[in-house]
Design a protein around this motif. Structure first.
Motif, PDB file in Angstrom:
ATOM      1  N   HIS A 174      45.675 -41.644 -10.277  1.00 45.47           N
ATOM      2  CA  HIS A 174      45.516 -40.807 -11.466  1.00 45.47           C
ATOM      3  C   HIS A 174      46.027 -39.398 -11.216  1.00 45.47           C
ATOM      4  N   TRP A 175      46.398 -38.743 -12.289  1.00 43.96           N
ATOM      5  CA  TRP A 175      46.648 -37.305 -12.296  1.00 43.96           C
ATOM      6  C   TRP A 175      45.801 -36.735 -13.432  1.00 43.96           C
ATOM      7  N   LYS A 176      44.838 -35.917 -13.087  1.00 44.58           N
ATOM      8  CA  LYS A 176      43.923 -35.362 -14.084  1.00 44.58           C
ATOM      9  C   LYS A 176      43.934 -33.843 -14.031  1.00 44.58           C
ATOM     10  N   LEU A 177      43.065 -33.236 -14.809  1.00 41.82           N
ATOM     11  CA  LEU A 177      42.967 -31.780 -14.854  1.00 41.82           C
ATOM     12  C   LEU A 177      41.819 -31.296 -13.969  1.00 41.82           C
ATOM     13  N   PRO A 178      41.968 -30.110 -13.377  1.00 44.39           N
ATOM     14  CA  PRO A 178      40.850 -29.556 -12.607  1.00 44.39           C
ATOM     15  C   PRO A 178      39.627 -29.380 -13.509  1.00 44.39           C
ATOM     16  N   GLY A 179      38.441 -29.551 -12.943  1.00 46.26           N
ATOM     17  CA  GLY A 179      37.225 -29.372 -13.740  1.00 46.26           C
ATOM     18  C   GLY A 179      36.011 -29.928 -13.030  1.00 46.26           C
ATOM     19  N   GLY A 180      34.874 -29.817 -13.683  1.00 44.32           N
ATOM     20  CA  GLY A 180      33.628 -30.301 -13.108  1.00 44.32           C
ATOM     21  C   GLY A 180      32.454 -29.898 -13.975  1.00 44.32           C
ATOM     22  N   TYR A 181      31.255 -30.037 -13.424  1.00 47.89           N
ATOM     23  CA  TYR A 181      30.049 -29.757 -14.192  1.00 47.89           C
ATOM     24  C   TYR A 181      29.743 -28.259 -14.254  1.00 47.89           C
ATOM     25  N   VAL A 182      29.211 -27.850 -15.406  1.00 52.02           N
ATOM     26  CA  VAL A 182      28.759 -26.473 -15.593  1.00 52.02           C
ATOM     27  C   VAL A 182      27.408 -26.326 -14.899  1.00 52.02           C
ATOM     28  N   GLU A 183      27.239 -25.260 -14.139  1.00 54.63           N
ATOM     29  CA  GLU A 183      25.995 -25.040 -13.417  1.00 54.63           C
ATOM     30  C   GLU A 183      24.940 -24.417 -14.334  1.00 54.63           C
ATOM     31  N   ARG A 184      23.695 -24.546 -13.945  1.00 50.97           N
ATOM     32  CA  ARG A 184      22.591 -23.989 -14.741  1.00 50.97           C
ATOM     33  C   ARG A 184      22.773 -22.474 -14.893  1.00 50.97           C
ATOM     34  N   GLY A 185      22.716 -21.992 -16.134  1.00 47.93           N
ATOM     35  CA  GLY A 185      22.843 -20.562 -16.402  1.00 47.93           C
ATOM     36  C   GLY A 185      24.268 -20.041 -16.370  1.00 47.93           C
ATOM     37  N   GLU A 186      25.265 -20.933 -16.288  1.00 51.51           N
ATOM     38  CA  GLU A 186      26.664 -20.534 -16.185  1.00 51.51           C
ATOM     39  C   GLU A 186      27.364 -20.675 -17.532  1.00 51.51           C
TER      40      GLU A 186
ATOM     41  N   ARG B 129      18.353 -12.909 -26.538  1.00 52.70           N
ATOM     42  CA  ARG B 129      19.200 -13.797 -25.744  1.00 52.70           C
ATOM     43  C   ARG B 129      20.672 -13.512 -25.992  1.00 52.70           C
ATOM     44  N   GLU B 130      21.468 -13.791 -24.963  1.00 51.12           N
ATOM     45  CA  GLU B 130      22.921 -13.763 -25.131  1.00 51.12           C
ATOM     46  C   GLU B 130      23.380 -15.157 -25.524  1.00 51.12           C
ATOM     47  N   MET B 131      24.243 -15.236 -26.541  1.00 50.80           N
ATOM     48  CA  MET B 131      24.705 -16.529 -27.028  1.00 50.80           C
ATOM     49  C   MET B 131      26.222 -16.548 -27.108  1.00 50.80           C
ATOM     50  N   ASN B 132      26.813 -17.700 -26.755  1.00 51.54           N
ATOM     51  CA  ASN B 132      28.241 -17.917 -26.907  1.00 51.54           C
ATOM     52  C   ASN B 132      28.498 -18.659 -28.206  1.00 51.54           C
ATOM     53  N   TYR B 133      29.544 -18.271 -28.918  1.00 55.73           N
ATOM     54  CA  TYR B 133      29.869 -18.942 -30.178  1.00 55.73           C
ATOM     55  C   TYR B 133      31.391 -19.027 -30.327  1.00 55.73           C
TER      56      TYR B 133
ATOM     57  N   LEU C 145      41.184 -20.863 -30.242  1.00 53.85           N
ATOM     58  CA  LEU C 145      39.761 -21.138 -30.403  1.00 53.85           C
ATOM     59  C   LEU C 145      39.038 -20.345 -29.325  1.00 53.85           C
ATOM     60  N   ASN C 146      38.555 -19.208 -29.717  1.00 55.86           N
ATOM     61  CA  ASN C 146      37.991 -18.276 -28.742  1.00 55.86           C
ATOM     62  C   ASN C 146      36.474 -18.445 -28.638  1.00 55.86           C
ATOM     63  N   ILE C 147      35.950 -18.202 -27.459  1.00 59.91           N
ATOM     64  CA  ILE C 147      34.505 -18.215 -27.229  1.00 59.91           C
ATOM     65  C   ILE C 147      34.054 -16.781 -27.013  1.00 59.91           C
ATOM     66  N   LYS C 148      33.203 -16.308 -27.890  1.00 65.06           N
ATOM     67  CA  LYS C 148      32.713 -14.938 -27.800  1.00 65.06           C
ATOM     68  C   LYS C 148      31.227 -14.924 -27.477  1.00 65.06           C
ATOM     69  N   LYS C 149      30.797 -13.793 -26.971  1.00 64.80           N
ATOM     70  CA  LYS C 149      29.395 -13.643 -26.575  1.00 64.80           C
ATOM     71  C   LYS C 149      28.747 -12.539 -27.404  1.00 64.80           C
ATOM     72  N   ARG C 150      27.498 -12.784 -27.752  1.00 65.21           N
ATOM     73  CA  ARG C 150      26.772 -11.810 -28.563  1.00 65.21           C
ATOM     74  C   ARG C 150      25.295 -11.822 -28.186  1.00 65.21           C
ATOM     75  N   THR C 151      24.677 -10.653 -28.227  1.00 68.47           N
ATOM     76  CA  THR C 151      23.241 -10.548 -27.991  1.00 68.47           C
ATOM     77  C   THR C 151      22.515 -10.735 -29.313  1.00 68.47           C
ATOM     78  N   VAL C 152      21.600 -11.721 -29.351  1.00 65.79           N
ATOM     79  CA  VAL C 152      20.871 -12.044 -30.576  1.00 65.79           C
ATOM     80  C   VAL C 152      19.387 -11.788 -30.350  1.00 65.79           C
ATOM     81  N   LYS C 153      18.749 -11.148 -31.321  1.00 66.24           N
ATOM     82  CA  LYS C 153      17.338 -10.797 -31.208  1.00 66.24           C
ATOM     83  C   LYS C 153      16.500 -11.645 -32.157  1.00 66.24           C
ATOM     84  N   TRP C 154      15.380 -12.156 -31.634  1.00 68.57           N
ATOM     85  CA  TRP C 154      14.360 -12.821 -32.422  1.00 68.57           C
ATOM     86  C   TRP C 154      13.075 -12.005 -32.304  1.00 68.57           C
TER      87      TRP C 154
END
Length: 292
Positions: free
Chosen positions: A157-169, A280-284, A266-275
């Motif tokens: 096979h020839w695949k793309l680099p990658g793997g699992y996202v770590e906790r809190g990453e 919390r910081e959230m990606n959208y 398709l961009n991923i942005k970060k924002r601080t959201v208050k309840w």
């Protein structure tokens, strides 16, 4: 005068009896509180007991647990959670004996629970059931794709680099890290490409795989000796026509080139959201115009 003295003596004796009874009640309450496990309450009338914070021997565990369950039931608690450290692993079979079930586990603890109400079914959040991974389509200045072949596959096979996202990453950080760890190449995020969602994957879990387009900052390849068998830069035409490239990866290349031609990102942005009770910081995800 004589009657007054008698009445005072009666009142004095009566007050002593009352104080004696109050003292007995307080002592009894202190006795109960010392004989049950202590934990943190939650807004769902639940209680979480951390084994690392308790003083209990193997000999008195069951007696203390029985007294605790009786007390918690009378207090109207619903779900009792025990966070059992690996250091107190002897608690596990004893809790199971009293009707506790497994919920989830980590490297150094297991979480067990018991639902106390007899007139309702447990209404609990499910244990983690979905794995999150990232794949990176990295382009260099010559518009070549970074492709890898892993050691532990049973087919070529020839695949793309990658793997699992770590906790809190964050997803983008995971992509940058995986490319660096597997190939030694430094890369920066350009755009999300697509998401693959499948089921019955590792450990029987569902699996979400986020594919992103990245730009190479460096091009020198340094293989991860633990994971990677081979790695090279491949021309787009070579990659998309190679017999050892999966059809899904060909589709991913096609979508990446389509976004570039349409100048879409398709961009991923970060924002601080208050309840009211948390911040919390959230990606959208947002769609933007982009000059690649």
């Amino acid at each position: 005068m004589f009657c007054s003295v008698i009445m005072n003596r009666i009142l004095c004796i009566s007050n002593k009896n009352v104080f004696s009874r109050i003292s007995t009640v307080h002592k009894s309450a202190r006795h109960v509180s010392q004989d049950i496990f202590t934990g943190d309450k939650d807004r769902f009338k639940g209680l979480t007991i951390d084994s690392n914070k308790q003083k209990c021997t193997q000999n008195n565990f069951l007696n203390k647990l029985e007294e605790s369950l009786s007390e918690w039931t009378s207090q109207g608690h619903r779900c009792i959670w025990f966070r059992v450290s690996i250091k107190q692993a002897f608690w596990v079979p004893l809790l199971a004996e009293k009707g506790f079930n497994f919920h989830h586990a980590r490297d150094d603890f297991v979480m067990m629970y018991k639902w106390l109400p007899l007139d309702s079914e447990p209404n609990l959040p499910p244990p983690c059931h979905t794995n999150l991974g990232v794949g990176a389509m990295v382009f260099n200045k010559r518009d070549q794709i970074l492709a890898i072949s892993e050691k532990h596959y049973e087919y070529p096979h020839w695949k793309l680099p990658g793997g699992y996202v770590e906790r809190g990453e964050d997803i983008i950080d995971a992509g940058v890290r995986e490319v660096r760890e597997e190939t030694g190449v430094e890369a920066s995020f350009q755009s999300l490409i697509t998401i693959r969602h499948s089921h019955k994957m590792m450990y029987g879990n569902s699996d979400i795989y986020v594919l992103m387009m990245m730009k190479a900052i460096s091009e020198k390849i340094i293989l991860s000796q633990r994971e990677i068998k081979d790695c090279k830069w491949m021309d787009i035409e070579e990659y998309t026509n190679h017999p050892h490239v999966h059809e899904f990866n060909r589709l991913v290349v096609q979508k990446a080139l389509e976004y570039r031609s349409k100048k879409l990102k398709l961009n991923i942005k970060k924002r601080t959201v208050k309840w009211p009770t948390a911040v919390r910081e959230m990606n959208y995800l947002v769609i933007e115009n982009c000059e690649y």
